[in-house]
Design a protein around this motif. Sequence first.
Motif, PDB file in Angstrom:
ATOM      1  N   TRP A 221       0.854  -1.182   0.000  1.00 29.03           N
ATOM      2  CA  TRP A 221       0.000   0.000   0.000  1.00 29.03           C
ATOM      3  C   TRP A 221       0.895   1.239   0.000  1.00 29.03           C
ATOM      4  O   TRP A 221       2.109   1.142   0.226  1.00 29.03           O
ATOM      5  N   VAL A 222       0.324   2.411  -0.267  1.00 32.42           N
ATOM      6  CA  VAL A 222       1.106   3.642  -0.422  1.00 32.42           C
ATOM      7  C   VAL A 222       0.625   4.678   0.584  1.00 32.42           C
ATOM      8  O   VAL A 222      -0.582   4.957   0.677  1.00 32.42           O
ATOM      9  N   ASP A 223       1.573   5.243   1.353  1.00 28.30           N
ATOM     10  CA  ASP A 223       1.309   6.418   2.186  1.00 28.30           C
ATOM     11  C   ASP A 223       1.727   7.653   1.400  1.00 28.30           C
ATOM     12  O   ASP A 223       2.861   7.709   0.893  1.00 28.30           O
ATOM     13  N   PHE A 224       0.849   8.651   1.289  1.00 32.27           N
ATOM     14  CA  PHE A 224       1.112   9.852   0.481  1.00 32.27           C
ATOM     15  C   PHE A 224       0.734  11.076   1.312  1.00 32.27           C
ATOM     16  O   PHE A 224      -0.347  11.116   1.912  1.00 32.27           O
ATOM     17  N   SER A 225       1.626  12.082   1.360  1.00 31.05           N
ATOM     18  CA  SER A 225       1.347  13.279   2.163  1.00 31.05           C
ATOM     19  C   SER A 225       1.940  14.514   1.497  1.00 31.05           C
ATOM     20  O   SER A 225       2.821  14.427   0.625  1.00 31.05           O
ATOM     21  N   HIS A 226       1.459  15.680   1.926  1.00 26.80           N
ATOM     22  CA  HIS A 226       1.927  16.974   1.414  1.00 26.80           C
ATOM     23  C   HIS A 226       1.462  18.060   2.380  1.00 26.80           C
ATOM     24  O   HIS A 226       0.635  17.809   3.282  1.00 26.80           O
ATOM     25  N   ASP A 227       1.978  19.264   2.199  1.00 21.70           N
ATOM     26  CA  ASP A 227       1.495  20.381   3.008  1.00 21.70           C
ATOM     27  C   ASP A 227       0.034  20.650   2.675  1.00 21.70           C
ATOM     28  O   ASP A 227      -0.371  20.634   1.496  1.00 21.70           O
ATOM     29  N   LYS A 228      -0.732  20.915   3.708  1.00 18.51           N
ATOM     30  CA  LYS A 228      -2.164  21.167   3.507  1.00 18.51           C
ATOM     31  C   LYS A 228      -2.346  22.498   2.779  1.00 18.51           C
ATOM     32  O   LYS A 228      -1.699  23.501   3.097  1.00 18.51           O
ATOM     33  N   THR A 229      -3.216  22.502   1.761  1.00 20.00           N
ATOM     34  CA  THR A 229      -3.509  23.730   1.023  1.00 20.00           C
ATOM     35  C   THR A 229      -5.019  23.809   0.803  1.00 20.00           C
ATOM     36  O   THR A 229      -5.694  22.790   0.649  1.00 20.00           O
TER      37      THR A 229
END
Length: 680
Positions: free
Chosen positions: A478-486
Amino acid sequence: MNSIYLKIIVESIVFVSGVIGAALEHHPNNGIDRAKFIVSILAIIGAFFSFLVINDVSSPLIDRKADYSAVILSTDEPMNIEYRISTSGDEWLKYKKPIRLKDNAIVYARSRVLWYTSEPVYRDVYVAENGLVYFSGVEKPGDTIVDIKANYNYEDFVINKNAGNHYVGYEIKKNDIKVVGTDLKGNEKEITEFTYSPDILKNGRNDIEVEYSITEDISIKTHLYVNGEKPAMIKIEAKYRGDNIYLDSMLDTSDFDVVGTYEDGTVEQLQEYSISSEEIKEGKNKIVIISGDLSDIVEITAIDRESIMEIEAEPNNCIADANDIETNIKYSGKLDEYDDIDYYRLQIKQKGKLIIKFTHPKIDDDQDFWMASLLAQEDDVRGSVTANGENFETSSSPIRIMPGTYYIKVEAAYSHSEEKYIIAVLFEEEDDSTENEPNDDIIQATEITPDKEYIGNLTNQDDIDYYKFSIDDKRKIWVDFSHDKTNTTNTLWKVSLFDDSDGSLLDFNSIGTTAKITSDSIRIPAGNYYIRIENDYWSDLDYTFCIRSQQEGDDSETEDNGDYDVATKIDVGSSITGNLQSENDVDFYRFDLQDTVSIRVAFTHQRIDNGAVFWRYELYSMEDAYSINNNEDESTIEINGNSPENVISSWNLLPAGTYYLKVYSSYFDNSDYKISLNYL
């Protein structure tokens, strides 16, 4: 049989036969007494035997045991050996075991066959005070070495001199070892002809075997024990790697080259050390480099970036005449006319992230006047920024680059302005946890490892990032994906997982307001796989992702098992775990029956607080196109989210053959399920 005895018997028979034959042939009645005649014949035979045996019996060999403790006798042919000792009279004794002597004597020896003996041989034997025996000639008891002792000549460390012959890795020299031998009289003398091994010191106790050869076959050995020590470091020297450093910079250990000097004179690059400060202050900075109890001071003068301003040098309107520039320094230039172009060249020594910062005097016009582009070569544009009149400061999106030579190209955009501009290439070094650009297709895909986080970004709206990874066995992924909230609900990133066939195995999207997302899980066999990240609504924000993996055994499904011909095999009496990877996924399982039997299927799942049907499964035979009704006359078994965790269904008296279980979804859920197949 002993060959000498065999020879005597054979030749005796031949001789006796010849003599008797001759006698009988020439024996007339001549009055000779028959008894005297026979005695004469036997006498002739006996004399011949004596001559025969004496000429064939070899003398024994007089030698000495390897440890010098006794005299030994031997012959080439197995036969009896006799001996006598000069100090014990003239009696010949039968040799049975090695002869030990107390005093000097002559040892005589001979071989015996029947009543015949060989010629006697003898040797003078000397007996030393310690009871060891020596022969005359080459060996003299008083001078013979009977014991050796070895000592190691240790050298202490001397500064600025290669010394200390007890350090690990030192190659032992012959003059490092002193060997003293003791003769039979107890006198000592230095031995120079000796051998030793091993010759390279290892850490800890070294057992060095020293050997002195007395003869070709005899030697004396002793053991020398040397403690091999790791040399201590006595000095470190540090140097700052860069040329300039700026007020807003931070230091770490990678900014320094540090070498250590050791007691044995060797110098090595150090990897483990610390620094007294990471913060750079204005003026001179004294940074202490520390390793153990040793330290060195490096002086670094910080420069204010804002105080540095370089000016372009014309002509620089072609790539060959580009001005050499440094990252994180401001440069001033001007486009004299619309067709003027300014080129700048920079060398990037580490992998990292680059941003082009462009400033100019504010102009009351919103037209685009400048465009600054990053080039890997003349036509290879990696990123750009366009500056209009009203926005006096503009920056490009982050551009990730590998070490190499790059160019900045500044040209007029829609309109031209003669105002001066200021350009700075801001660079930040990164490690291997970031993408390698260019990675815009499968061939250029960045190599990654499961269960490790990676950072990337889409430089522009046409950018696509590809990543490649491999697994050696069947795994749940499975893939964990994240980024700064916008603050946008638009889909900013579309993520796909696929294999070498380019068939999508997993897809999911990430919107701006969802800072973290975990994909559904899938089960995949060993092989090569790819991650593709592209935009729907473009954003140049960094994203972070990780391919999570979990090893699977034989008791789980093998994807792709979406049809009869690729069904995962399951044996009656066993269980298997699977999951539906998407709302369109179908899982097939195959089992074989050898006789007519009844079976039971238990379907286990996590309870869901929802009464909808999340799983359906059906039983098919190889021969029949329609599903087989169970004992409750159901052709399709439905599993509700809030149904019992263990749902059991049975089929009576199924004929021998091949059967399939087909699992599919109504309302989709990615949770694992387990199927247990048993006889009734």
